[in-house]
Structure formats: C-alpha cells, structure tokens
Design a protein around this motif. Structure first.
Motif, PDB file in Angstrom:
ATOM      1  N   SER A  58       0.793  -1.047  -0.085  1.00  0.00           N
ATOM      2  CA  SER A  58      -0.109  -0.151   0.035  1.00  0.00           C
ATOM      3  C   SER A  58       0.853   1.206  -0.033  1.00  0.00           C
ATOM      4  O   SER A  58       0.406   2.154  -0.771  1.00  0.00           O
ATOM      5  CB  SER A  58      -0.995  -0.059   1.212  1.00  0.00           C
ATOM      6  N   LEU A  59       2.012   1.250   0.835  1.00  0.00           N
ATOM      7  CA  LEU A  59       2.930   2.196   0.768  1.00  0.00           C
ATOM      8  C   LEU A  59       3.786   2.522  -0.339  1.00  0.00           C
ATOM      9  O   LEU A  59       4.586   3.274  -0.270  1.00  0.00           O
ATOM     10  CB  LEU A  59       3.382   2.610   2.205  1.00  0.00           C
ATOM     11  N   LYS A  60       3.788   1.356  -0.962  1.00  0.00           N
ATOM     12  CA  LYS A  60       4.810   1.417  -2.146  1.00  0.00           C
ATOM     13  C   LYS A  60       6.307   1.482  -1.609  1.00  0.00           C
ATOM     14  O   LYS A  60       6.943   2.325  -2.355  1.00  0.00           O
ATOM     15  CB  LYS A  60       4.346   2.300  -3.261  1.00  0.00           C
ATOM     16  N   THR A  61       6.832   0.616  -0.568  1.00  0.00           N
ATOM     17  CA  THR A  61       7.995   1.088   0.072  1.00  0.00           C
ATOM     18  C   THR A  61       8.352   0.082   0.774  1.00  0.00           C
ATOM     19  O   THR A  61       7.434  -0.789   1.425  1.00  0.00           O
ATOM     20  CB  THR A  61       8.308   2.559   0.688  1.00  0.00           C
ATOM     21  N   GLY A  62       9.619  -0.400   1.046  1.00  0.00           N
ATOM     22  CA  GLY A  62      10.239  -1.264   1.787  1.00  0.00           C
ATOM     23  C   GLY A  62       9.794  -0.894   3.367  1.00  0.00           C
ATOM     24  O   GLY A  62      10.077   0.319   3.511  1.00  0.00           O
ATOM     25  N   ILE A  63       9.571  -1.650   4.215  1.00  0.00           N
ATOM     26  CA  ILE A  63       9.327  -1.198   5.551  1.00  0.00           C
ATOM     27  C   ILE A  63      10.403  -1.756   6.622  1.00  0.00           C
ATOM     28  O   ILE A  63      10.384  -3.199   6.793  1.00  0.00           O
ATOM     29  CB  ILE A  63       7.957  -1.376   6.088  1.00  0.00           C
ATOM     30  N   PRO A  64      11.173  -1.306   7.434  1.00  0.00           N
ATOM     31  CA  PRO A  64      12.345  -1.970   8.264  1.00  0.00           C
ATOM     32  C   PRO A  64      11.624  -2.443   9.474  1.00  0.00           C
ATOM     33  O   PRO A  64      10.658  -1.887   9.788  1.00  0.00           O
ATOM     34  CB  PRO A  64      13.252  -0.804   8.564  1.00  0.00           C
ATOM     35  N   GLN A  65      12.111  -3.520   9.877  1.00  0.00           N
ATOM     36  CA  GLN A  65      11.682  -4.361  11.068  1.00  0.00           C
ATOM     37  C   GLN A  65      11.395  -3.336  12.271  1.00  0.00           C
ATOM     38  O   GLN A  65      10.405  -3.464  12.985  1.00  0.00           O
ATOM     39  CB  GLN A  65      12.482  -5.399  11.350  1.00  0.00           C
ATOM     40  N   GLU A  66      12.435  -2.369  12.333  1.00  0.00           N
ATOM     41  CA  GLU A  66      12.139  -1.425  13.643  1.00  0.00           C
ATOM     42  C   GLU A  66      10.877  -0.621  13.682  1.00  0.00           C
ATOM     43  O   GLU A  66      10.397  -0.139  14.442  1.00  0.00           O
ATOM     44  CB  GLU A  66      13.345  -0.774  13.840  1.00  0.00           C
ATOM     45  N   VAL A  67      10.546  -0.222  12.429  1.00  0.00           N
ATOM     46  CA  VAL A  67       9.380   0.549  12.126  1.00  0.00           C
ATOM     47  C   VAL A  67       8.250  -0.252  12.592  1.00  0.00           C
ATOM     48  O   VAL A  67       7.202  -0.006  13.162  1.00  0.00           O
ATOM     49  CB  VAL A  67       8.890   0.931  10.563  1.00  0.00           C
ATOM     50  N   TYR A  68       8.164  -1.669  12.237  1.00  0.00           N
ATOM     51  CA  TYR A  68       6.918  -2.595  12.468  1.00  0.00           C
ATOM     52  C   TYR A  68       6.887  -2.609  14.141  1.00  0.00           C
ATOM     53  O   TYR A  68       5.878  -2.529  14.825  1.00  0.00           O
ATOM     54  CB  TYR A  68       7.267  -4.065  11.935  1.00  0.00           C
ATOM     55  N   GLU A  69       8.114  -2.685  14.767  1.00  0.00           N
ATOM     56  CA  GLU A  69       8.340  -2.725  16.164  1.00  0.00           C
ATOM     57  C   GLU A  69       7.565  -1.513  16.776  1.00  0.00           C
ATOM     58  O   GLU A  69       6.904  -1.535  17.917  1.00  0.00           O
ATOM     59  CB  GLU A  69       9.619  -2.787  16.722  1.00  0.00           C
ATOM     60  N   ASP A  70       7.859  -0.424  16.281  1.00  0.00           N
ATOM     61  CA  ASP A  70       7.386   0.911  16.690  1.00  0.00           C
ATOM     62  C   ASP A  70       5.580   0.964  16.542  1.00  0.00           C
ATOM     63  O   ASP A  70       5.128   1.373  17.483  1.00  0.00           O
ATOM     64  CB  ASP A  70       7.950   2.236  15.768  1.00  0.00           C
ATOM     65  N   LEU A  71       5.201   0.368  15.436  1.00  0.00           N
ATOM     66  CA  LEU A  71       3.812   0.574  15.142  1.00  0.00           C
ATOM     67  C   LEU A  71       3.160  -0.491  16.162  1.00  0.00           C
ATOM     68  O   LEU A  71       2.213  -0.051  16.730  1.00  0.00           O
ATOM     69  CB  LEU A  71       3.504  -0.114  13.764  1.00  0.00           C
ATOM     70  N   LYS A  72       3.801  -1.498  16.497  1.00  0.00           N
ATOM     71  CA  LYS A  72       3.029  -2.268  17.590  1.00  0.00           C
ATOM     72  C   LYS A  72       3.307  -1.666  19.008  1.00  0.00           C
ATOM     73  O   LYS A  72       2.269  -1.915  19.576  1.00  0.00           O
ATOM     74  CB  LYS A  72       4.111  -3.881  17.689  1.00  0.00           C
ATOM     75  N   LYS A  73       4.363  -1.021  19.244  1.00  0.00           N
ATOM     76  CA  LYS A  73       4.160  -0.413  20.651  1.00  0.00           C
ATOM     77  C   LYS A  73       3.071   0.576  20.578  1.00  0.00           C
ATOM     78  O   LYS A  73       2.540   0.861  21.601  1.00  0.00           O
ATOM     79  CB  LYS A  73       5.638   0.291  20.914  1.00  0.00           C
ATOM     80  N   GLU A  74       2.923   1.260  19.477  1.00  0.00           N
ATOM     81  CA  GLU A  74       2.070   2.302  19.444  1.00  0.00           C
ATOM     82  C   GLU A  74       0.460   1.765  19.485  1.00  0.00           C
ATOM     83  O   GLU A  74      -0.220   2.272  20.252  1.00  0.00           O
ATOM     84  CB  GLU A  74       2.012   3.302  18.132  1.00  0.00           C
TER      85      GLU A  74
END
Length: 91
Positions: A69-85
């Motif tokens: 959807s965002l048309k970009t690669g997403i680093p693992q730490e971004v997923y970690e931040d999203l999970k925290k939020e």
C-alpha cells in the motif's frame, strides 16, 4: 427528503475488509519516506489503513500489505514501533 451523507470506507491492509475510515488507524509514508502512525488522518503523504487490532497489524506484516500500500520497503524496527503504538492504544 434528507440527503444521506456518504461514509468514507477504507480497506484494512491486514484483514482486507472494508470498514468505516473513522474506525481505522492510518499508517503514513511521509514525503521524507518516514513511516508513522497518523492518528488525525490528515497529514500529508501516502496512507494505508489498518484495523485497530494487533491481529490485523500482524496480518499486514505477514502478507506485506503495508509495504504494498505504501509502495516502499518497511524496516523491522518500524513494525516494532507500530506494535508499541498499537499496544498504547489498547490501554
């Protein structure tokens, strides 16, 4: 006769279900290529919507729905931040 207002619907990148935009979280890729959670739904950038549940976030990670959807690669730490939020929202 009263006009019925149109409810904006968006598809969850996790469960792929169409839901009311207000019930969902917007994940945003800013023009600077940052991936952030947009609680207001008004910031500039390319947005992807996700249900407010950890289950859908996990599905979106697994099926690479957010990356598509965002048309970009997403680093693992971004997923970690999203999970925290997301965990903060559940409280």
């Amino acid at each position: 006769m009263k006009m019925k207002t149109k409810i904006p619907m968006r598809q969850c990148t996790g469960c792929r279900e169409m839901k009311n935009k207000k019930e969902m979280m917007r994940v945003l890729r800013t023009p600077e290529n940052e991936i952030i959670l947009d609680a207001t739904g008004r910031k500039n950038g390319r947005g992807a919507y996700i249900c407010r549940s950890m289950e859908c976030l996990d599905k979106a990670v697994k099926n690479h729905g957010l990356e598509r959807s965002l048309k970009t690669g997403i680093p693992q730490e971004v997923y970690e931040d999203l999970k925290k939020e997301f965990e903060e929202l559940d409280k």
